[in-house]
Motif scaffolding. Structure first.
Motif, PDB file in Angstrom:
ATOM      1  N   GLY A   1      28.516  13.671-182.897  1.00 23.87           N
ATOM      2  CA  GLY A   1      28.182  14.615-181.844  1.00 23.87           C
ATOM      3  C   GLY A   1      27.563  13.985-180.617  1.00 23.87           C
ATOM      4  O   GLY A   1      27.412  14.631-179.594  1.00 23.87           O
ATOM      5  N   LYS A   2      27.179  12.716-180.714  1.00 21.72           N
ATOM      6  CA  LYS A   2      26.529  12.050-179.580  1.00 21.72           C
ATOM      7  C   LYS A   2      27.475  11.164-178.789  1.00 21.72           C
ATOM      8  O   LYS A   2      27.150  10.745-177.693  1.00 21.72           O
ATOM      9  CB  LYS A   2      25.364  11.188-180.071  1.00 21.72           C
ATOM     10  N   ALA A   3      28.630  10.849-179.377  1.00 21.72           N
ATOM     11  CA  ALA A   3      29.556   9.936-178.721  1.00 21.72           C
ATOM     12  C   ALA A   3      30.995  10.308-179.058  1.00 21.72           C
ATOM     13  O   ALA A   3      31.262  10.898-180.106  1.00 21.72           O
ATOM     14  CB  ALA A   3      29.276   8.498-179.160  1.00 21.72           C
ATOM     15  N   ASP A   4      31.899   9.935-178.181  1.00 24.30           N
ATOM     16  CA  ASP A   4      33.325  10.126-178.410  1.00 24.30           C
ATOM     17  C   ASP A   4      33.757   9.150-179.500  1.00 24.30           C
ATOM     18  O   ASP A   4      33.565   7.940-179.359  1.00 24.30           O
ATOM     19  CB  ASP A   4      34.087   9.868-177.108  1.00 24.30           C
ATOM     20  N   MET A   5      34.311   9.678-180.583  1.00 32.36           N
ATOM     21  CA  MET A   5      34.639   8.825-181.727  1.00 32.36           C
ATOM     22  C   MET A   5      35.764   7.821-181.421  1.00 32.36           C
ATOM     23  O   MET A   5      35.863   6.788-182.068  1.00 32.36           O
ATOM     24  CB  MET A   5      34.981   9.675-182.949  1.00 32.36           C
ATOM     25  N   GLY A   6      36.608   8.116-180.450  1.00 28.46           N
ATOM     26  CA  GLY A   6      37.613   7.140-180.030  1.00 28.46           C
ATOM     27  C   GLY A   6      36.952   5.903-179.439  1.00 28.46           C
ATOM     28  O   GLY A   6      37.332   4.760-179.723  1.00 28.46           O
ATOM     29  N   LEU A   7      35.935   6.138-178.633  1.00 29.88           N
ATOM     30  CA  LEU A   7      35.160   5.060-178.027  1.00 29.88           C
ATOM     31  C   LEU A   7      34.393   4.297-179.101  1.00 29.88           C
ATOM     32  O   LEU A   7      34.324   3.061-179.073  1.00 29.88           O
ATOM     33  CB  LEU A   7      34.195   5.663-176.998  1.00 29.88           C
ATOM     34  N   VAL A   8      33.851   5.014-180.066  1.00 33.52           N
ATOM     35  CA  VAL A   8      33.106   4.400-181.165  1.00 33.52           C
ATOM     36  C   VAL A   8      34.023   3.493-181.986  1.00 33.52           C
ATOM     37  O   VAL A   8      33.668   2.367-182.314  1.00 33.52           O
ATOM     38  CB  VAL A   8      32.467   5.479-182.066  1.00 33.52           C
ATOM     39  N   SER A   9      35.209   3.997-182.303  1.00 29.88           N
ATOM     40  CA  SER A   9      36.160   3.218-183.095  1.00 29.88           C
ATOM     41  C   SER A   9      36.530   1.910-182.393  1.00 29.88           C
ATOM     42  O   SER A   9      36.577   0.850-183.014  1.00 29.88           O
ATOM     43  CB  SER A   9      37.409   4.045-183.358  1.00 29.88           C
ATOM     44  N   ALA A  10      36.767   1.992-181.094  1.00 32.32           N
ATOM     45  CA  ALA A  10      37.088   0.787-180.317  1.00 32.32           C
ATOM     46  C   ALA A  10      35.923  -0.196-180.336  1.00 32.32           C
ATOM     47  O   ALA A  10      36.127  -1.409-180.457  1.00 32.32           O
ATOM     48  CB  ALA A  10      37.453   1.160-178.888  1.00 32.32           C
ATOM     49  N   ALA A  11      34.695   0.314-180.228  1.00 33.26           N
ATOM     50  CA  ALA A  11      33.519  -0.542-180.233  1.00 33.26           C
ATOM     51  C   ALA A  11      33.343  -1.217-181.601  1.00 33.26           C
ATOM     52  O   ALA A  11      32.979  -2.389-181.673  1.00 33.26           O
ATOM     53  CB  ALA A  11      32.273   0.269-179.881  1.00 33.26           C
ATOM     54  N   VAL A  12      33.629  -0.482-182.678  1.00 29.58           N
ATOM     55  CA  VAL A  12      33.519  -1.061-184.025  1.00 29.58           C
ATOM     56  C   VAL A  12      34.564  -2.162-184.198  1.00 29.58           C
ATOM     57  O   VAL A  12      34.245  -3.241-184.708  1.00 29.58           O
ATOM     58  CB  VAL A  12      33.668   0.031-185.115  1.00 29.58           C
ATOM     59  N   LYS A  13      35.797  -1.895-183.774  1.00 30.18           N
ATOM     60  CA  LYS A  13      36.848  -2.924-183.890  1.00 30.18           C
ATOM     61  C   LYS A  13      36.459  -4.176-183.120  1.00 30.18           C
ATOM     62  O   LYS A  13      36.626  -5.302-183.603  1.00 30.18           O
ATOM     63  CB  LYS A  13      38.175  -2.378-183.352  1.00 30.18           C
ATOM     64  N   ALA A  14      35.935  -3.999-181.910  1.00 30.04           N
ATOM     65  CA  ALA A  14      35.528  -5.150-181.093  1.00 30.04           C
ATOM     66  C   ALA A  14      34.381  -5.905-181.749  1.00 30.04           C
ATOM     67  O   ALA A  14      34.364  -7.137-181.757  1.00 30.04           O
ATOM     68  CB  ALA A  14      35.132  -4.677-179.694  1.00 30.04           C
ATOM     69  N   ALA A  15      33.417  -5.180-182.303  1.00 29.39           N
ATOM     70  CA  ALA A  15      32.262  -5.822-182.934  1.00 29.39           C
ATOM     71  C   ALA A  15      32.662  -6.608-184.182  1.00 29.39           C
ATOM     72  O   ALA A  15      32.144  -7.697-184.433  1.00 29.39           O
ATOM     73  CB  ALA A  15      31.211  -4.775-183.289  1.00 29.39           C
ATOM     74  N   LEU A  16      33.601  -6.065-184.950  1.00 26.05           N
ATOM     75  CA  LEU A  16      34.020  -6.747-186.187  1.00 26.05           C
ATOM     76  C   LEU A  16      34.993  -7.892-185.916  1.00 26.05           C
ATOM     77  O   LEU A  16      35.081  -8.826-186.698  1.00 26.05           O
ATOM     78  CB  LEU A  16      34.637  -5.743-187.159  1.00 26.05           C
ATOM     79  N   ALA A  17      35.698  -7.819-184.798  1.00 25.11           N
ATOM     80  CA  ALA A  17      36.651  -8.881-184.474  1.00 25.11           C
ATOM     81  C   ALA A  17      35.935 -10.089-183.891  1.00 25.11           C
ATOM     82  O   ALA A  17      36.379 -11.220-184.058  1.00 25.11           O
ATOM     83  CB  ALA A  17      37.693  -8.379-183.464  1.00 25.11           C
ATOM     84  N   GLY A  18      34.834  -9.818-183.196  1.00 24.28           N
ATOM     85  CA  GLY A  18      34.135 -10.919-182.497  1.00 24.28           C
ATOM     86  C   GLY A  18      33.047 -11.450-183.242  1.00 24.28           C
ATOM     87  O   GLY A  18      32.494 -11.955-183.955  1.00 24.28           O
TER      88      GLY A  18
END
Length: 148
Positions: free
Chosen positions: A131-148
């Motif tokens: 409810g605090k963030a757009d989950m599409g944006l969250v998913s992209a951030a998680v992918k970036a964090a786990l890839a890097g």
């Protein structure tokens, strides 16, 4: 005043002001809330109501994209109007930088290291940022964090 009460008051105000489009969008939201309450035999709290608003908002955005691609400007405009009405019921959203910082903190807390941990991280992130963030944006951030 609960979120559901606020939505009901807005519906009454839209009826008084004879705002047909706004009234239709609010009634659609109230119908979805009522449907969930009847199906599950519960009374929804604000968090569950925000989840329904979020779900309907995602549907409207998808429909808007499809109608725009098909050249149906009339239907795309209707969906865009409903998006504006629904967004008024969401809490203040986190910015992209704030989402990235939260995701990094969660990844650090969990001690995860690779793309295989995506489900574990997304579970924790959904609990904290629902409810605090757009989950599409969250998913992209998680992918970036786990890839890097």
């Amino acid at each position: 005043m609960s979120l559901k009460d606020r939505i009901t008051e807005d519906m009454k105000n839209a009826m008084r002001a004879k705002e047909a489009e706004r009234l239709g969008a609010i009634r659609m939201l109230l119908a979805a809330i009522k449907q969930r309450e009847v199906d599950e035999r519960i009374t929804l709290d604000d968090a569950a109501t925000v989840a329904i608003v979020d779900k309907l908002l995602k549907q409207r955005k998808d429909s808007h994209q499809q109608f725009s691609a098909a050249g149906r400007v009339d239907l795309a405009d209707k969906e865009a109007f409903e998006i504006v009405v629904l967004e008024a019921y969401l809490p203040q959203r986190l910015s992209a930088d704030e989402v990235t910082a939260e995701v990094q903190a969660i990844v650090t807390e969990l001690g995860t290291c690779g793309p295989g941990d995506m489900g574990k991280v997304m579970g924790a992130v959904k609990q904290r940022l629902a409810g605090k963030a757009d989950m599409g944006l969250v998913s992209a951030a998680v992918k970036a964090a786990l890839a890097g």
